[in-house]
Scaffold this motif. Sequence first.
Motif, PDB file in Angstrom:
ATOM      1  N   LYS A 116       0.838  -1.196   0.000  1.00 49.28           N
ATOM      2  CA  LYS A 116       0.000   0.000   0.000  1.00 49.28           C
ATOM      3  C   LYS A 116       0.875   1.249   0.000  1.00 49.28           C
ATOM      4  CE  LYS A 116      -3.837   2.458   0.614  1.00 49.28           C
ATOM      5  NZ  LYS A 116      -4.932   2.519  -0.384  1.00 49.28           N
ATOM      6  N   MET A 117       0.493   2.232  -0.824  1.00 48.06           N
ATOM      7  CA  MET A 117       1.182   3.515  -0.847  1.00 48.06           C
ATOM      8  C   MET A 117       0.183   4.615  -0.479  1.00 48.06           C
ATOM      9  SD  MET A 117       1.930   6.573  -2.476  1.00 48.06           S
ATOM     10  CE  MET A 117       1.475   6.483  -4.204  1.00 48.06           C
ATOM     11  N   PHE A 118       0.577   5.450   0.497  1.00 43.50           N
ATOM     12  CA  PHE A 118      -0.252   6.576   0.910  1.00 43.50           C
ATOM     13  C   PHE A 118       0.426   7.880   0.482  1.00 43.50           C
ATOM     14  CE2 PHE A 118      -0.907   3.267   4.081  1.00 43.50           C
ATOM     15  CZ  PHE A 118      -2.285   3.237   4.237  1.00 43.50           C
ATOM     16  N   PRO A 119      -0.239   8.730  -0.300  1.00 42.73           N
ATOM     17  CA  PRO A 119       0.272  10.101  -0.444  1.00 42.73           C
ATOM     18  C   PRO A 119       0.158  10.784   0.918  1.00 42.73           C
ATOM     19  CG  PRO A 119      -1.390   9.589  -2.113  1.00 42.73           C
ATOM     20  CD  PRO A 119      -1.447   8.491  -1.083  1.00 42.73           C
ATOM     21  N   ILE A 120       1.181  11.519   1.311  1.00 49.19           N
ATOM     22  CA  ILE A 120       1.125  12.192   2.605  1.00 49.19           C
ATOM     23  C   ILE A 120       1.402  13.676   2.445  1.00 49.19           C
ATOM     24  CG2 ILE A 120       1.786  10.148   3.923  1.00 49.19           C
ATOM     25  CD1 ILE A 120       4.611  11.268   4.152  1.00 49.19           C
ATOM     26  N   ASN A 121       0.892  14.428   3.382  1.00 56.56           N
ATOM     27  CA  ASN A 121       1.151  15.860   3.477  1.00 56.56           C
ATOM     28  C   ASN A 121       1.905  16.086   4.783  1.00 56.56           C
ATOM     29  OD1 ASN A 121       1.145  18.646   3.725  1.00 56.56           O
ATOM     30  ND2 ASN A 121      -1.003  18.878   3.150  1.00 56.56           N
ATOM     31  N   ILE A 122       3.144  16.527   4.670  1.00 55.68           N
ATOM     32  CA  ILE A 122       3.982  16.706   5.856  1.00 55.68           C
ATOM     33  C   ILE A 122       3.304  17.594   6.892  1.00 55.68           C
ATOM     34  CG2 ILE A 122       6.139  17.746   6.667  1.00 55.68           C
ATOM     35  CD1 ILE A 122       6.476  15.009   5.429  1.00 55.68           C
ATOM     36  N   GLU A 123       2.516  18.552   6.425  1.00 54.80           N
ATOM     37  CA  GLU A 123       1.865  19.487   7.343  1.00 54.80           C
ATOM     38  C   GLU A 123       0.800  18.817   8.214  1.00 54.80           C
ATOM     39  OE1 GLU A 123       0.383  22.723   5.051  1.00 54.80           O
ATOM     40  OE2 GLU A 123       2.382  23.450   4.484  1.00 54.80           O
ATOM     41  N   ASP A 124       0.395  17.581   7.864  1.00 57.92           N
ATOM     42  CA  ASP A 124      -0.580  16.861   8.689  1.00 57.92           C
ATOM     43  C   ASP A 124       0.018  16.442  10.030  1.00 57.92           C
ATOM     44  OD1 ASP A 124      -2.485  17.105   6.743  1.00 57.92           O
ATOM     45  OD2 ASP A 124      -2.196  15.100   5.913  1.00 57.92           O
ATOM     46  N   GLY A 125       1.354  16.398  10.112  1.00 57.54           N
ATOM     47  CA  GLY A 125       2.014  16.048  11.364  1.00 57.54           C
ATOM     48  C   GLY A 125       2.353  14.576  11.450  1.00 57.54           C
ATOM     49  N   THR A 126       3.404  14.287  12.218  1.00 56.55           N
ATOM     50  CA  THR A 126       3.915  12.922  12.308  1.00 56.55           C
ATOM     51  C   THR A 126       2.895  11.954  12.894  1.00 56.55           C
ATOM     52  OG1 THR A 126       4.904  13.564  14.420  1.00 56.55           O
ATOM     53  CG2 THR A 126       6.319  13.634  12.493  1.00 56.55           C
ATOM     54  N   SER A 127       2.249  12.338  13.971  1.00 57.76           N
ATOM     55  CA  SER A 127       1.323  11.428  14.651  1.00 57.76           C
ATOM     56  C   SER A 127       0.159  11.045  13.754  1.00 57.76           C
ATOM     57  CB  SER A 127       0.810  12.058  15.941  1.00 57.76           C
ATOM     58  OG  SER A 127       1.870  12.258  16.858  1.00 57.76           O
ATOM     59  N   ALA A 128      -0.392  12.012  13.037  1.00 59.31           N
ATOM     60  CA  ALA A 128      -1.527  11.730  12.153  1.00 59.31           C
ATOM     61  C   ALA A 128      -1.125  10.784  11.028  1.00 59.31           C
ATOM     62  CB  ALA A 128      -2.084  13.037  11.588  1.00 59.31           C
ATOM     63  N   ILE A 129       0.053  11.016  10.463  1.00 59.99           N
ATOM     64  CA  ILE A 129       0.527  10.165   9.366  1.00 59.99           C
ATOM     65  C   ILE A 129       0.756   8.742   9.857  1.00 59.99           C
ATOM     66  CG2 ILE A 129       2.480   9.758   7.811  1.00 59.99           C
ATOM     67  CD1 ILE A 129       2.724  12.860   7.629  1.00 59.99           C
ATOM     68  N   MET A 130       1.412   8.589  11.013  1.00 61.14           N
ATOM     69  CA  MET A 130       1.689   7.253  11.541  1.00 61.14           C
ATOM     70  C   MET A 130       0.403   6.554  11.988  1.00 61.14           C
ATOM     71  SD  MET A 130       4.829   6.738  11.016  1.00 61.14           S
ATOM     72  CE  MET A 130       5.099   5.247  11.973  1.00 61.14           C
ATOM     73  N   GLN A 131      -0.546   7.310  12.490  1.00 57.58           N
ATOM     74  CA  GLN A 131      -1.825   6.711  12.909  1.00 57.58           C
ATOM     75  C   GLN A 131      -2.586   6.157  11.709  1.00 57.58           C
ATOM     76  OE1 GLN A 131      -2.685   6.507  16.267  1.00 57.58           O
ATOM     77  NE2 GLN A 131      -4.183   5.048  15.494  1.00 57.58           N
ATOM     78  N   THR A 132      -2.535   6.889  10.580  1.00 61.06           N
ATOM     79  CA  THR A 132      -3.171   6.396   9.356  1.00 61.06           C
ATOM     80  C   THR A 132      -2.557   5.077   8.924  1.00 61.06           C
ATOM     81  OG1 THR A 132      -3.678   8.651   8.614  1.00 61.06           O
ATOM     82  CG2 THR A 132      -3.637   6.929   6.930  1.00 61.06           C
ATOM     83  N   MET A 133      -1.217   5.007   8.976  1.00 63.49           N
ATOM     84  CA  MET A 133      -0.531   3.762   8.640  1.00 63.49           C
ATOM     85  C   MET A 133      -0.936   2.643   9.585  1.00 63.49           C
ATOM     86  SD  MET A 133       2.059   1.634   9.843  1.00 63.49           S
ATOM     87  CE  MET A 133       2.854   2.713  11.022  1.00 63.49           C
ATOM     88  N   ARG A 134      -0.927   2.916  10.880  1.00 63.44           N
ATOM     89  CA  ARG A 134      -1.258   1.905  11.890  1.00 63.44           C
ATOM     90  C   ARG A 134      -2.668   1.369  11.682  1.00 63.44           C
ATOM     91  NH1 ARG A 134      -4.152   1.535  16.454  1.00 63.44           N
ATOM     92  NH2 ARG A 134      -3.368   0.217  18.160  1.00 63.44           N
TER      93      ARG A 134
END
Length: 379
Positions: A116-134
């Motif tokens: 799976k590949m997720f486009p990410i926006n750095i401005e969303d913040g680390t926790s939000a990005i990692m939570q989406t992955m989790r």
Amino acid sequence: MTLRNPFQPNIIPTTPIYLSSVEFRAVQLLRQQGNLSRTVIADEIGYSPSKITGVVNNLLKQGIIEELDESTYTGGRRAKDLYFNPAYGYLLSISIERDKLDLVLSDFAEQVRVRKMFPINIEDGTSAIMQTMRDFVIERLQRFDIPMEKVLGVGVSLPAAIDQTNGIPYGSAQLPGWGGYQIVSFLRESFPHAIVHVAKDANAMVFAEYRKGRGKGYNHVLYILVDQSVRAGLILNSQLYRGIGGRAGDIGDILLPDGEKILSLNTLVDTLPLADGRSLSTAALEGSADAMQIIEQGGQLIGQVIANMVTLLDPQLVLIGGRATALGHPFLASIRRSILEYAQSFSTEHLQVELASLRDASLTGMLALVAERIFAQET
């Protein structure tokens, strides 16, 4: 008596799994070389075939390895090869870049089960990005009825140097906001039975090429990742070299003369659109003199830095990876010319400089790196 830390969850991790010294050596060989027969394992370890039988049978009994249908024929009776049992556990490999998060869930034989590949926006913040992955991974585990305790390893690659004492990334222009983030703690809480390992992307890539790509069979390999910045991964004496603080290979900070100024390699490369390799390559093929000049200039700059590394480290192989590989052989030829111009002749006599061969090297490398940490040797 060891006291439990009250701030840690009351869960006993599954890994590392402790094995006897000879069992540990056997699983190391399988990870490093692929499927092997009992005879080959015995020869490599220095055991007699009859003595290695007990070791192999114990690993089979534990479900760590299995006999394959394919076999190695060396004359006489056909010997069955051995490799890891895919159902023994699962490994998660995550590659994080500035604009995307890419992940693979593999079985214990490193065969991909989920991608799976997720486009990410750095401005969303680390926790939000990692939570989406989790959340995605947990949903997939539930869908395929995989117990959490079967996730034995999680590996993450980042475009940043990593503090080797705690797995915390240093600040990076390529991944703003991730410097100091407690990524290991997040992943251990999310996957409590797993070994967690975080690495710089160039280190994962050089390890992938060393194990499964163009670097296989070499003991001294430099991997130069040319992207929006330039980073290096180093295999020295068949070992991944990180430096005492994890910053080995940060060659983008090396200073070079630019007229009357002294600028870093990253600053100089940033003025050239090398990361947009496909567009630049297309323009060059269509006859653009400007595109050809950019490719030549970029190769000269990067080759000059590589030349100093070659003189210092005397490697066998230099691999050029990253998005700039789309520039192809004109870029490679420029780098080679620059190395020959600036490096000492004794260092280039047997040196090979090639384009990297693996497309998903960071994911492949992290799978290999984390797989190696699942088992430990009993003391």
